[in-house]
Design an enzyme around this catalytic site. Structure first.
Site, PDB file in Angstrom:
ATOM      1  N   HIS A 169      65.328  86.039  65.173  1.00 55.54           N
ATOM      2  CA  HIS A 169      65.777  87.226  66.285  1.00 55.54           C
ATOM      3  C   HIS A 169      65.068  89.046  65.560  1.00 55.54           C
ATOM      4  O   HIS A 169      65.553  88.614  64.128  1.00 55.54           O
ATOM      5  CB  HIS A 169      67.415  87.518  66.413  1.00 55.54           C
ATOM      6  CG  HIS A 169      67.989  87.332  65.171  1.00 55.54           C
ATOM      7  ND1 HIS A 169      69.331  88.527  64.476  1.00 55.54           N
ATOM      8  CD2 HIS A 169      68.685  86.466  64.380  1.00 55.54           C
ATOM      9  CE1 HIS A 169      69.576  88.144  63.724  1.00 55.54           C
ATOM     10  NE2 HIS A 169      69.579  86.426  63.536  1.00 55.54           N
ATOM     11  N   ASP A 171      66.986  91.636  65.668  1.00 59.18           N
ATOM     12  CA  ASP A 171      68.082  92.501  65.316  1.00 59.18           C
ATOM     13  C   ASP A 171      68.931  92.235  63.862  1.00 59.18           C
ATOM     14  O   ASP A 171      68.586  91.020  63.923  1.00 59.18           O
ATOM     15  CB  ASP A 171      69.107  92.333  66.969  1.00 59.18           C
ATOM     16  CG  ASP A 171      70.060  91.576  67.089  1.00 59.18           C
ATOM     17  OD1 ASP A 171      69.025  90.193  67.130  1.00 59.18           O
ATOM     18  OD2 ASP A 171      70.639  91.199  67.269  1.00 59.18           O
ATOM     19  N   GLU A 238      70.860  88.588  68.826  1.00 58.50           N
ATOM     20  CA  GLU A 238      72.412  88.127  68.353  1.00 58.50           C
ATOM     21  C   GLU A 238      73.295  87.418  67.694  1.00 58.50           C
ATOM     22  O   GLU A 238      74.301  87.582  67.821  1.00 58.50           O
ATOM     23  CB  GLU A 238      70.932  86.539  67.651  1.00 58.50           C
ATOM     24  CG  GLU A 238      71.427  85.024  67.373  1.00 58.50           C
ATOM     25  CD  GLU A 238      72.281  85.480  65.702  1.00 58.50           C
ATOM     26  OE1 GLU A 238      72.382  84.033  65.406  1.00 58.50           O
ATOM     27  OE2 GLU A 238      71.985  86.083  65.582  1.00 58.50           O
ATOM     28  N   ASP A 267      65.778  76.949  63.866  1.00 51.47           N
ATOM     29  CA  ASP A 267      66.745  78.282  64.707  1.00 51.47           C
ATOM     30  C   ASP A 267      67.144  78.858  63.107  1.00 51.47           C
ATOM     31  O   ASP A 267      67.249  77.441  62.073  1.00 51.47           O
ATOM     32  CB  ASP A 267      67.620  78.555  65.237  1.00 51.47           C
ATOM     33  CG  ASP A 267      67.864  79.720  65.905  1.00 51.47           C
ATOM     34  OD1 ASP A 267      67.129  80.542  64.817  1.00 51.47           O
ATOM     35  OD2 ASP A 267      68.578  80.005  66.297  1.00 51.47           O
TER      36      ASP A 267
END
Length: 571
Positions: A169, A171, A238, A267
């Site tokens: 992600h 962010d 996220e 992930d």
């Protein structure tokens, strides 16, 4: 032992008989003891025995290291990653992307309407400029503008070789202006001091993002052509929910590949390589706890503070808070929890003197669903309690607007992280059982989670569930993708555990990732960060977030090796 009772004599022999037949008796006793011991060892349950056999027990079996067949490509990647020039380049890339303050806020408006989303255009531009070779070879799709999906098509159709999917992600958690002064180096400077890269996102999650895109860049430049399609997907929110990018990305991929259409999802993990019980473990999270926010609102009539009721809404709400905190959810260590497998791995592979005997003794009965042992085990491991029980934290409270006015309404929000053995309905039922009697005692109406309730109702206690998420399905550890992941870890990450062997073990993710949207795409979802995560995940979400440069620069080798190993099994 019942099968041996028929061998017992109807009458005990006299003293003289013991002297006459002593040798025979001693022989019978010896045989009986041998049978007893054998029976005990093979009987069910074997309380301690199987956790003292080491690797002969068959528990926590380790796969051998797995090296890619394409030695030329592997050697190319290894030589690049080991070169000082490459290491300088990738460190500079991470430092530069840290300088883009791609913060996500709880109160963000829709994409396209709230200008604070525009920073993600900078992230996308940065990636495109720094990885031209990647974007010449992948198809780029957008999910809700800022969700990025990079697809490197393999030569074998996805219907014959399911794609591998790697998530990250863009962010980061915001840094409060008043906290900037507490950082050793400014949070968005991306400072590298020769050993450590400092800054917001260094670990969570820009280091991971750079590493997986670097792995594609290296493989493409090596001349490798995949048989299995490789997909990278980068979310934009996220840290606040994933609804704006994580879910749209999942919807896009599900429409394209369908149920169970992905081979493996990787992930970020809340744990990586860590040392426990004087043994190095690679902690692969195969599940996540569930999530629920509970809102409890108490409303009544107001009035002047000079004529107050015995218990106003704040007092009643305080009773509810005390009841919640006085009735925590019980902790149990069950085989359904991935942490049980971790404890088994510790019992088998850690030095015997370093693994608590009390835990070892309780594992056997707990494995056979002895409830007392499971509860006792949780109490023994109290410092790890929230891996085994549902946590609850009253995080927000609101009530009253003026000191001389009786408040008409007051509310709290409780954040819960659900243990893998429980469900949202069970948690809701527990809360209703706590709150309903208090409402009745105070002469208030009660509205449970499934009852119609309005915040304008008077003399009423209302409960609402927000952002409900069941515990994640537990990913299999006997499946081919997990074995390939384990073999890759063994092959690439041994340098992170130089003291001894590196044991790969299942683990539990107590927080949530964007994988919560991807359950339908595959059962094989694994969360793992291939570095040593220390000091509270390298201080992610707090002051002085960092990542060690010597570990970060080798992450692309891990991801490239995983892609190669997953490709090797395609016919």
């Amino acid at each position: 032992m019942a099968e041996h009772s028929s061998q017992r004599r109807d009458k005990s022999p006299g003293i003289s008989s013991w002297f006459v037949h002593g040798t025979l008796v001693i022989g019978l006793i010896s045989a009986f003891i041998a049978v007893f011991i054998k029976s005990f060892q093979s009987s069910s349950p074997p309380v301690l025995h199987k956790y003292t056999l080491g690797t002969d027990s068959g528990i926590c079996q380790q796969v051998p290291k797995l090296s890619p067949r394409n030695k030329q490509v592997e050697q190319y990647v290894r030589e690049k990653v080991d070169s000082e020039e490459y290491q300088r380049e990738i460190i500079n890339k991470l430092s530069a992307i840290i300088r883009i303050p791609s913060e996500s806020y709880d109160d963000l408006g829709p994409i396209g309407e709230d200008d604070r989303w525009n920073v993600f255009f900078e992230v996308q531009d940065y990636i495109k400029v720094n990885y031209p070779t990647v974007f010449e070879n992948v198809a780029l799709d957008h999910a809700n503008t800022h969700g990025l999906i990079l697809t490197w098509e393999g030569s074998v159709p996805p219907s014959e070789a399911k794609p591998i999917l790697m998530l990250a992600h863009q962010d980061v958690v915001p840094v409060l202006a008043e906290n900037v002064k507490d950082w050793t180096h400014p949070p968005y400077e991306g400072h590298y001091d020769g050993e450590i890269i400092w800054g917001r996102g260094a670990t969570d999650d820009k280091g991971y993002l750079i590493s997986i895109i670097e792995s594609l860049d290296l493989l493409i430049k090596s001349g490798f052509a995949p048989k299995r399609t490789v997909i990278l997907a980068f979310g934009c929110d996220e840290e606040i929910s994933g609804e704006n990018c994580g879910r749209p990305i999942s919807d896009f991929l599900h429409e394209k590949y369908g149920d169970d259409g992905i081979y493996l999802i990787m992930d970020e993990g809340s744990t990586g390589i860590q040392r426990e019980f004087d043994q190095s473990f690679a902690l692969v999270s195969i599940a996540e706890k569930g999530y629920l926010d509970v809102v409890i609102n108490v409303s009544s009539t107001g009035g002047h503070a000079s004529n107050p009721p015995d218990h106003n809404v704040i007092g009643i709400l305080s009773e509810i808070v005390v009841a919640i905190e006085n009735h925590p959810f019980p902790g149990k260590v069950t085989p359904n929890n991935p942490m049980f497998r971790f404890l088994e791995c510790g019992a088998i592979h850690a030095p015997e003197s370093r693994f608590p005997m009390a835990v070892r003794r309780m594992l056997g009965p707990a494995a056979q669903n002895d409830s007392f042992s499971q509860e006792q085990l949780a109490r023994t491991l109290d410092d790890m309690r929230y891996y085994f029980q549902t946590s609850q934290s009253v995080g927000k409270i609101n009530g009253g607007v003026k000191i001389n006015a009786i408040p008409e309404t007051a509310s709290i929000m409780v954040n819960l992280r659900l243990a893998v053995e429980t469900s949202i309905s069970q948690v809701m039922a527990h809360y209703e059982s706590l709150v309903s009697p208090i409402a009745k005692k105070r002469g208030m109406a009660f509205g449970g989670f499934h009852s119609p309730c309005s915040l304008t109702d008077k003399r009423k206690v209302c409960m609402f569930g927000v952002d409900a998420l069941e515990p994640a399905p537990v990913s299999p550890v006997d499946a081919e993708p997990y074995r390939i992941l384990s073999g890759t870890i063994k092959n690439v990450l041994k340098p992170l555990a130089p003291e001894d062997s590196l044991i790969v073990t299942p683990y539990l993710m107590p927080a949530n990732t964007d994988t919560k949207f991807f359950w339908a795409l595959t059962k094989n979802i694994y969360r793992f960060t291939p570095v040593n995560l220390v000091e509270n995940l390298n201080r992610a979400h707090t002051t002085d977030e960092f990542i060690r440069a010597d570990e970060f620069v080798r992450e692309p080798l891990f991801f490239a090796s995983l892609i190669l190993n997953a490709d090797d099994i395609v016919g």
